[in-house]
Design a protein around this motif. Structure first.
Motif, PDB file in Angstrom:
ATOM      1  N   TYR A   1      23.598  36.155 -95.302  1.00 33.23           N
ATOM      2  CA  TYR A   1      24.438  35.134 -94.314  1.00 33.23           C
ATOM      3  C   TYR A   1      24.878  33.938 -95.322  1.00 33.23           C
ATOM      4  O   TYR A   1      24.841  33.652 -96.291  1.00 33.23           O
ATOM      5  CB  TYR A   1      22.322  34.013 -94.465  1.00 33.23           C
ATOM      6  N   SER A   2      26.075  33.870 -94.390  1.00 33.84           N
ATOM      7  CA  SER A   2      27.015  32.460 -95.773  1.00 33.84           C
ATOM      8  C   SER A   2      26.998  31.011 -94.795  1.00 33.84           C
ATOM      9  O   SER A   2      27.009  31.528 -93.581  1.00 33.84           O
ATOM     10  CB  SER A   2      28.361  33.453 -95.780  1.00 33.84           C
ATOM     11  N   SER A   3      27.521  30.661 -95.085  1.00 39.95           N
ATOM     12  CA  SER A   3      27.665  29.297 -94.554  1.00 39.95           C
ATOM     13  C   SER A   3      28.572  28.600 -94.873  1.00 39.95           C
ATOM     14  O   SER A   3      28.665  28.186 -96.281  1.00 39.95           O
ATOM     15  CB  SER A   3      26.171  28.567 -93.501  1.00 39.95           C
TER      16      SER A   3
ATOM     17  N   THR B   1      23.458  40.463 -90.852  1.00 37.92           N
ATOM     18  CA  THR B   1      24.700  39.832 -91.160  1.00 37.92           C
ATOM     19  C   THR B   1      24.639  38.184 -90.013  1.00 37.92           C
ATOM     20  O   THR B   1      24.383  38.576 -89.217  1.00 37.92           O
ATOM     21  CB  THR B   1      25.775  39.835 -90.327  1.00 37.92           C
TER      22      THR B   1
ATOM     23  N   THR C   1      25.717  34.785 -88.996  1.00 42.76           N
ATOM     24  CA  THR C   1      26.511  34.005 -89.165  1.00 42.76           C
ATOM     25  C   THR C   1      26.078  32.809 -88.260  1.00 42.76           C
ATOM     26  O   THR C   1      25.459  32.807 -87.177  1.00 42.76           O
ATOM     27  CB  THR C   1      27.812  34.069 -88.623  1.00 42.76           C
TER      28      THR C   1
ATOM     29  N   GLU D   1      28.640  29.366 -85.457  1.00 43.78           N
ATOM     30  CA  GLU D   1      29.872  28.689 -85.068  1.00 43.78           C
ATOM     31  C   GLU D   1      29.260  27.757 -84.409  1.00 43.78           C
ATOM     32  O   GLU D   1      28.646  27.345 -83.393  1.00 43.78           O
ATOM     33  CB  GLU D   1      30.279  30.083 -84.736  1.00 43.78           C
TER      34      GLU D   1
ATOM     35  N   SER E   1      22.629  36.497 -79.984  1.00 45.84           N
ATOM     36  CA  SER E   1      22.873  35.371 -80.454  1.00 45.84           C
ATOM     37  C   SER E   1      22.130  34.367 -79.420  1.00 45.84           C
ATOM     38  O   SER E   1      21.777  34.595 -78.295  1.00 45.84           O
ATOM     39  CB  SER E   1      24.487  35.274 -79.669  1.00 45.84           C
TER      40      SER E   1
ATOM     41  N   LYS F   1      28.924  28.678-102.019  1.00 44.34           N
ATOM     42  CA  LYS F   1      28.331  29.306-100.637  1.00 44.34           C
ATOM     43  C   LYS F   1      27.018  30.108-101.217  1.00 44.34           C
ATOM     44  O   LYS F   1      27.116  30.920-101.999  1.00 44.34           O
ATOM     45  CB  LYS F   1      29.593  30.232-101.129  1.00 44.34           C
TER      46      LYS F   1
ATOM     47  N   ASN G   1      24.578  32.877-100.483  1.00 40.28           N
ATOM     48  CA  ASN G   1      24.401  34.244-100.518  1.00 40.28           C
ATOM     49  C   ASN G   1      23.149  34.792-100.700  1.00 40.28           C
ATOM     50  O   ASN G   1      22.669  34.813-102.082  1.00 40.28           O
ATOM     51  CB  ASN G   1      25.452  35.278-101.261  1.00 40.28           C
TER      52      ASN G   1
END
Length: 825
Positions: free
Chosen positions: A686-688, A723, A725, A727, A801, A819, A821
């Motif tokens: 997971y990253s943002s 994964t 994400t 948006e 989603s 970041k 992780n």
């Protein structure tokens, strides 16, 4: 030469006494006058032109005393010369002759001493010019009329108005009787023609037509050739044949009340006019025939283009009657082939007294058989060429035209057109017959298709009428077309009450189906749904006052422009299903509530035993109690899911909306699911890059994320990857959970969020579950104002989603300093 004559006449007149002998031999008239207008010399030709009678030459008499007072043109010429003292060139007409007068003044160097006038006879030239003008006038007038009667009327009017004759009439040849009949006469302005007919070769006009050359008579009263002579008939007669391309149309008769001979020029001129009349008659007949054929073709196409199947026979019979007029024929027959007995049966005909055979055996008629097999038409204009065995030989038929009739390149019959007395058929007739035969074939084919369509429609109507579900069809104008028996019984509304009515008056006003009616009227605006099947469910009250639940499935049928052409609805009564479903839900709700308490107790006691609170347990007992605890835990989760479903269905779910950073919630979920991921060596990433503040129910949102991660772990093989994400959109964020698992087949994507649905795949049995997790997730997301969807590639990946409404976003340009992780192996 003319100037020299004038000079010699003036200077040598008295010196050369024999000059008059020479001057009288001139073909031109010569006259000399002094300045006062006294004639000093005039030759014989000029005397004939100017004087009313012969008179002796008296020198220096005034011109006005010698020139004929009726010869005004000459008097005016001399007066103009004396008055204006200038040269004059002018045409002078006298006694039906035309002369060119050249008047010139003569001077002695200082003053005018007289004038000379030379008169040249140009009657023939002027006549030709006048005839050319008249011919142009007549031919122009004839070219502007379109039918035969107008042509003849115009011709008579132009001839009598332009040519110096007594009267004129036109006789036309009747092809059937071979007689000449007067159809236009200048002596009958009111068109009351005395019916006078003569045979070919009879009298002057008959011989003129038969021999195709002009005939002239000095006086009909004394002529033996003049037939049908009446008491007052006298004077000159000229008969000229009206011919074009060797065909005689009639005779132009020119009469003069006085006996006389017609000049060669008059005959030539009137012959040219007769030829112009012939061409105009031929053109007008062609024009009339063309117009008639166009009208008949239009009428035939109109007859063959419309009508019900029942009217096909009547319309084809009318076409047969029109064909004879179209082709100037005397009869026709339309034969249709029967493969059963290999013969052509007469179906439609127009025979005008000729009895056509009711059938023709095709093997007995090689001419017809060849026409059908070779797909070509046949024309025979000579009876001697008819095959010996043909049925045509047994009838008074002189000419025949045979055209095959086709349906989809297969001959199904023939069109036979014939004449007994009329002329032969030509290529134009053949082309028209082929067009007509094609039209007949199309009409017969359409009739066959319409019969088949009507049969299929009757069958479909019976199926729709007797089906065990309600069927409603609505047209593009939103009016009801079909309302079957089941829907009558369901709603209590009879077919005659609703068919033809706007659907909103029935579905909305009388049945209260507001949302359904809204979808039907906005069908053109929801293009993304036009190819889908839509479902609808609502409780209504029928006309009997009964409350019933109905379930509707409807879809839109589009035209070529992707506009809604029709809407089809299928309805059924789901009241009993609702009752059963409600009883089941009540049973599940009661059962799960009843199971929850004892399961909690069992799970608690098992936990205590495993911890040793009830005393020491052996390793074997520990293994058995551990398995019992795990099974009880799964059963408890199933009971909790069933309770969730019950609360969702009964709309008893409650939500507590707060604002919180979604980043922290995702991190918490990842940490809690890490143990399950490590067990299968699955990495969760997971990253943002930004912090997003959302407004939602923290607990319910956490349940959604954990359920999606848990699902991804279950259906991803060992050493896979998950994964997560984020948006950002305008007012919401999209959170996606992507795995590298077994994937979902396309045919199952639409049902993954339904309850009690488990997609068959290699890991389904091992994963376990009742198929309620995604159903709960969907409702938790949508109840909070979000949307959820899935995309998948079988054997490769699946992405779930969903959207979460934003409370506020991190200001533009503000970034997290680190970041995040989280990777578990």
């Amino acid at each position: 030469m003319t100037d020299l004559l004038r000079i010699k006449t003036i200077r040598k007149f008295f010196e050369f006494p024999d000059f008059r002998l020479f001057a009288d031999s001139f073909s031109h008239g010569l006259m000399v006058m002094n300045e006062e207008g006294r004639i000093s010399f005039i030759n014989k030709k000029a005397q004939d032109i100017c004087f009313s009678k012969e008179t002796s030459q008296t020198p220096f008499e005034l011109y006005s005393e010698l020139i004929d007072p009726e010869n005004t043109a000459m008097l005016d010429l001399i007066q103009d010369v004396l008055e204006f003292k200038r040269n004059i060139y002018r045409q002078v007409i006298h006694k039906q002759n035309t002369y060119l007068a050249e008047a010139k003044v003569v001077t002695n160097g200082t003053k005018i001493i007289g004038s000379t006038i030379l008169l040249s006879d140009i009657t023939a030239t002027a006549m030709k010019e006048r005839q050319h003008e008249l011919l142009y006038k007549i031919s122009t007038a004839l070219s502007q009329v379109s039918n035969v009667e107008q042509v003849l009327d115009t011709a008579i009017a132009q001839i009598t108005g332009s040519v110096d004759i007594g009267a004129a009439n036109i006789m036309i040849l009747d092809k059937k009787t071979h007689k000449l009949r007067i159809v236009m006469d200048s002596n009958a302005p009111d068109r009351t023609i005395v019916p006078r007919e003569i045979e070919m070769g009879e009298g002057i006009a008959g011989k003129c037509a038969q021999e195709k050359r002009p005939y002239s008579v000095y006086d009909v009263a004394k002529s033996e050739l003049y037939s049908q002579k009446r008491k007052n008939d006298r004077g000159a007669l000229l008969a000229i044949p009206i011919i074009s391309k060797g065909e005689v149309f009639g005779v132009l008769n020119i009469t003069d009340p006085k006996p006389r001979y017609f000049t060669e020029g008059e005959v030539q001129f009137l012959t040219i006019i007769a030829n112009e009349i012939a061409v105009a008659i031929e053109n007008s007949r062609l024009y009339e025939r063309l117009n008639r054929r166009i009208n008949q073709l239009s009428q035939m196409f109109y007859i063959s283009s419309f009508g019900e199947v029942k009217a096909v026979d009547t319309r084809l019979q009318k076409m047969a009657q029109n064909i004879t007029d179209l082709l100037d024929a005397e009869g026709c027959g339309i034969y249709v082939y029967s493969a059963t007995n290999q013969r052509l049966n007469l179906k439609y005909y127009s025979d005008h007294g000729t009895r056509l055979p009711s059938h023709i055996f095709i093997n007995d008629e090689p001419l017809i058989k060849n026409a059908m097999e070779s797909q070509t038409s046949v024309i025979l204009n000579d009876k001697q060429n008819f095959p010996a065995e043909s049925t045509l030989n047994r009838r008074d038929i002189q000419s025949v035209l045979i055209v095959p009739i086709f349906i989809r390149q297969q001959a199904i019959g023939i069109l036979k057109v014939f004449n007994k007395n009329e002329g032969p058929f030509d290529s134009d007739d053949e082309n028209l017959a082929m067009i007509t035969a094609h039209r007949i074939g199309t009409k017969i084919e359409n009739a066959q298709l319409m019969r088949r369509l009507e049969s299929e429609k009757e069958l479909l109507d019976k199926i729709i009428e007797n089906t065990s579900e309600g069927v409603i069809v609505i047209d593009r104008k939103k009016k009801i077309l079909i309302w079957n028996r089941y829907i009558e019984e369901l709603t209590g509304l009879k077919k005659q009450e609703v068919v033809g009515q706007p659907c909103h008056k029935v579905l909305f006003s009388r049945l209260g189906l507001k949302k359904l009616t809204q979808d039907i009227y906005t069908g053109n605006e929801i293009h993304h749904k036009l190819n889908e099947v839509h479902t609808y469910e609502q409780e209504i009250k029928n006309t009997r006052g009964e409350k019933i639940w109905i379930s509707a499935v409807y879809s839109f049928i589009l035209d070529e422009h992707r506009n809604v052409e029709n809407t089809i609805l299928v309805m059924r009564n789901t009241s009993k299903d609702k009752e059963l479903l409600q009883a089941k839900d009540e049973f599940v709700s009661i059962t799960t509530h009843e199971l929850r308490t004892p399961l909690t107790a069992v799970k608690g006691y098992l936990s205590m035993i495993l911890k040793g609170d009830a005393g020491e347990v052996t390793p074997k007992q520990n293994e058995y109690f551990g398995k019992a605890y795990a099974a009880t835990d799964r059963l408890s989760k199933l009971v909790e899911e069933l309770l969730y479903v019950s609360r969702i269905d009964e709309e008893r779910m409650t939500y507590t909306f707060t604002t919180f950073p979604i980043h922290d919630l995702i991190q918490e979920c990842v940490e809690e699911m890490s143990q399950a991921a490590k067990a299968k060596q699955i990495r969760i990433t997971y990253s943002s890059q930004a912090a997003f503040i959302v407004r939602a129910d923290y607990v319910k949102t956490k349940q959604v994320i954990e359920n999606l991660i848990d699902n991804a772990i279950k259906y991803t093989r060992n050493r896979g990857q998950i994964t997560i994400t984020l948006e950002k959109r305008t007012r919401e964020i999209t959170l996606s959970v992507k795995d590298t698992g077994v994937g979902i087949p396309a045919k199952h994507l639409a049902s993954v969020f339904d309850r009690f649905v488990r997609i068959p795949n290699p890991l389904s049995i091992k994963a376990g579950g009742a198929g309620l997790g995604l159903y709960i997730v969907k409702n938790l997301v949508e109840d909070q104002g979000g949307k959820i969807w899935v995309a998948s590639q079988p054997g490769k990946e699946t992405i779930f989603s969903f959207t979460i409404p934003l409370a506020q976003a991190t200001p533009s340009g503000e970034k997290l300093e680190r970041k995040e992780n989280h990777e578990q192996r």
